[in-house]
Design a protein around this motif. Structure first.
Motif, PDB file in Angstrom:
ATOM      1  N   VAL A 304      -2.134   7.912  16.392  1.00  0.00           N
ATOM      2  CA  VAL A 304      -2.242   6.524  15.944  1.00  0.00           C
ATOM      3  C   VAL A 304      -3.596   6.288  15.273  1.00  0.00           C
ATOM      4  O   VAL A 304      -3.676   5.626  14.236  1.00  0.00           O
ATOM      5  N   LEU A 305      -4.664   6.836  15.856  1.00  0.00           N
ATOM      6  CA  LEU A 305      -5.982   6.698  15.234  1.00  0.00           C
ATOM      7  C   LEU A 305      -5.990   7.331  13.846  1.00  0.00           C
ATOM      8  O   LEU A 305      -6.612   6.811  12.913  1.00  0.00           O
ATOM      9  N   ASP A 306      -5.308   8.454  13.697  1.00  0.00           N
ATOM     10  CA  ASP A 306      -5.188   9.098  12.389  1.00  0.00           C
ATOM     11  C   ASP A 306      -4.499   8.167  11.397  1.00  0.00           C
ATOM     12  O   ASP A 306      -4.915   8.038  10.245  1.00  0.00           O
ATOM     13  N   MET A 307      -3.440   7.503  11.848  1.00  0.00           N
ATOM     14  CA  MET A 307      -2.731   6.552  10.987  1.00  0.00           C
ATOM     15  C   MET A 307      -3.619   5.374  10.604  1.00  0.00           C
ATOM     16  O   MET A 307      -3.529   4.824   9.503  1.00  0.00           O
ATOM     17  N   LEU A 308      -4.508   4.975  11.516  1.00  0.00           N
ATOM     18  CA  LEU A 308      -5.349   3.812  11.282  1.00  0.00           C
ATOM     19  C   LEU A 308      -6.530   4.093  10.356  1.00  0.00           C
ATOM     20  O   LEU A 308      -7.257   3.163   9.994  1.00  0.00           O
ATOM     21  N   VAL A 309      -6.758   5.344   9.988  1.00  0.00           N
ATOM     22  CA  VAL A 309      -7.809   5.636   9.015  1.00  0.00           C
ATOM     23  C   VAL A 309      -7.373   5.063   7.667  1.00  0.00           C
ATOM     24  O   VAL A 309      -6.321   5.428   7.145  1.00  0.00           O
TER      25      VAL A 309
END
Length: 402
Positions: A304-309
């Motif tokens: 999810v953090l990867d998506m939020l970049v």
């Protein structure tokens, strides 16, 4: 209490600095991890039956080369299903010249690739009942892409062996030699190769990128495909991970395509991708992040953090703008810590970009050309302003060059 209230603005500024540092830190970590030796996937037996679903909206001019390449990699028990979706050209007729199954779909409101994919899988499900046997793996291919050697059997075999969705390496090539086009190619290479490679080195899931995707049959029939979201592939990858089927990168399988040549087509592509990404970040990001912070969900949290970049250009713009803000606050009010965090954050982003260029994109653009890229960042400001004031919400096909 009064001292706490007086210190609240400083604390908020510091928190914003830390918040902007998270994507920069994650990006740098992914790039550094990607430098590690390959974590190769094993070879596995080829599935007996592979079904390729190819959604096609007005692709009559470019469909044939992709179909020929796909058929060359398939056997007699495999099949290709072309979904001619809301077409106003001869896409269906062009596809029927080949030994493939063609279905046509028309819908006034449910428009977009996700709905076409769901329609195709539902048709395969009906055929499986009728014929008494289902495919082992479903592969999704765009109608205008180029297949690398053994793409289809490779990702299908990995999907069958692991029981997980599999994403091939998907790269896009610049349609011309202009600096702006090559920077876009570099950004795509970072997003679709370097960052997922870094995640893969730790055994973490990757995203889905729309083509070169393989799904075990049991996953394909349950996947939430029917979506009109502009970033339906990104949305699908995260949702599958939440459902217990995190996508897996198969780096040695390659699928490629080309950016639109025309200025109108390139602008349409950028708007759809970046507005879709930002819409996912704003609308679903907070909820996904909250659910992923529960114990035992570390892999989901990182995905999810990867998506939020944010998109690379937007992240760079935000970093530079915030650095200027914190510089003014430090000069006027003496708030130096937020400025230090902002400087470190921009340094991390710069390091990630330079390492990625040197290791994976030296053939696209030089370091000196990359140094001039910030001047091009301002040209994308209107695109991000339109997201705030006049956001694109409906899927629009990229205008192809004749």
């Amino acid at each position: 209490m009064l001292e706490l209230l007086q210190g609240l603005p400083w604390l908020l500024v510091l928190l914003l600095s830390l918040l902007l540092a998270v994507p920069a830190l994650l990006l740098l970590a992914q790039v550094v991890l990607a430098l590690l030796p390959d974590r190769e996937l094993k070879d596995h037996p080829r599935p007996e039956r592979i079904a390729v679903v190819m959604p096609a909206h007005n692709e009559g001019r470019g469909l044939r080369p992709t179909l020929m390449q796909a058929l060359a990699q398939l056997g007699p028990q495999d099949r290709i299903l072309v979904v001619a979706d809301n077409c106003t050209d001869d896409t269906a007729a062009q596809a029927r010249d080949f030994d493939v199954t063609v279905v046509e779909r028309t819908h006034d409101t449910e428009r977009g690739k996700g709905f076409a994919l769901d329609f195709g899988v539902r048709h395969l499900e009906a055929l499986a009942i009728q014929e008494g046997q289902a495919p082992d793996v479903v592969v999704i291919l765009d109608a205008d892409c180029e297949l690398g050697p053994r793409l289809l059997p490779r990702i299908a075999s990995v999907a069958q062996a692991t029981g997980r969705p599999v994403q091939a390496t998907y790269l896009m090539h610049a349609a011309n030699d202009g600096l702006k086009a090559r920077i876009a190619e570099f950004a795509m290479r970072v997003k679709n190769l370097v960052r997922p490679r870094g995640m893969h080195q730790l055994g973490l899931p990757c995203g889905l990128y729309g083509t070169g995707m393989a799904f075990p049959w049991a996953v394909a029939v349950q996947a939430p495909l029917a979506s009109g979201h502009l970033a339906e592939d990104m949305q699908l990858g995260v949702r599958l991970a939440q459902l217990g089927a995190p996508p897996l990168l198969c780096e040695d399988a390659l699928v490629t395509s080309t950016f639109a040549k025309s200025q109108e087509g390139a602008a349409s592509q950028r708007t759809r991708w970046e507005h879709g990404h930002l819409a996912m970040l704003v609308s679903e990001g907070p909820g996904l992040l909250w659910r992923s912070m529960r114990p035992g969900r570390g892999a989901q949290l990182l995905q999810v953090l990867d998506m939020l970049v944010p998109p690379l250009t937007l992240l760079a713009l935000l970093q530079v703008a915030w650095l200027l803000v914190t510089l003014v606050l430090a000069t006027v009010l003496g708030w130096w810590l937020p400025l230090v965090v902002a400087v470190l954050s921009l340094l991390m982003l710069t390091a990630a970009i330079v390492i990625a260029q040197q290791r994976w994109a030296d053939d696209i653009l030089s370091l000196s050309e990359l140094a001039g890229a910030p001047l091009l960042l301002l040209a994308k400001v209107p695109l991000y302003l339109r997201f705030v004031f006049k956001r694109q919400v409906e899927w629009v096909r990229t205008k192809r060059d004749l």
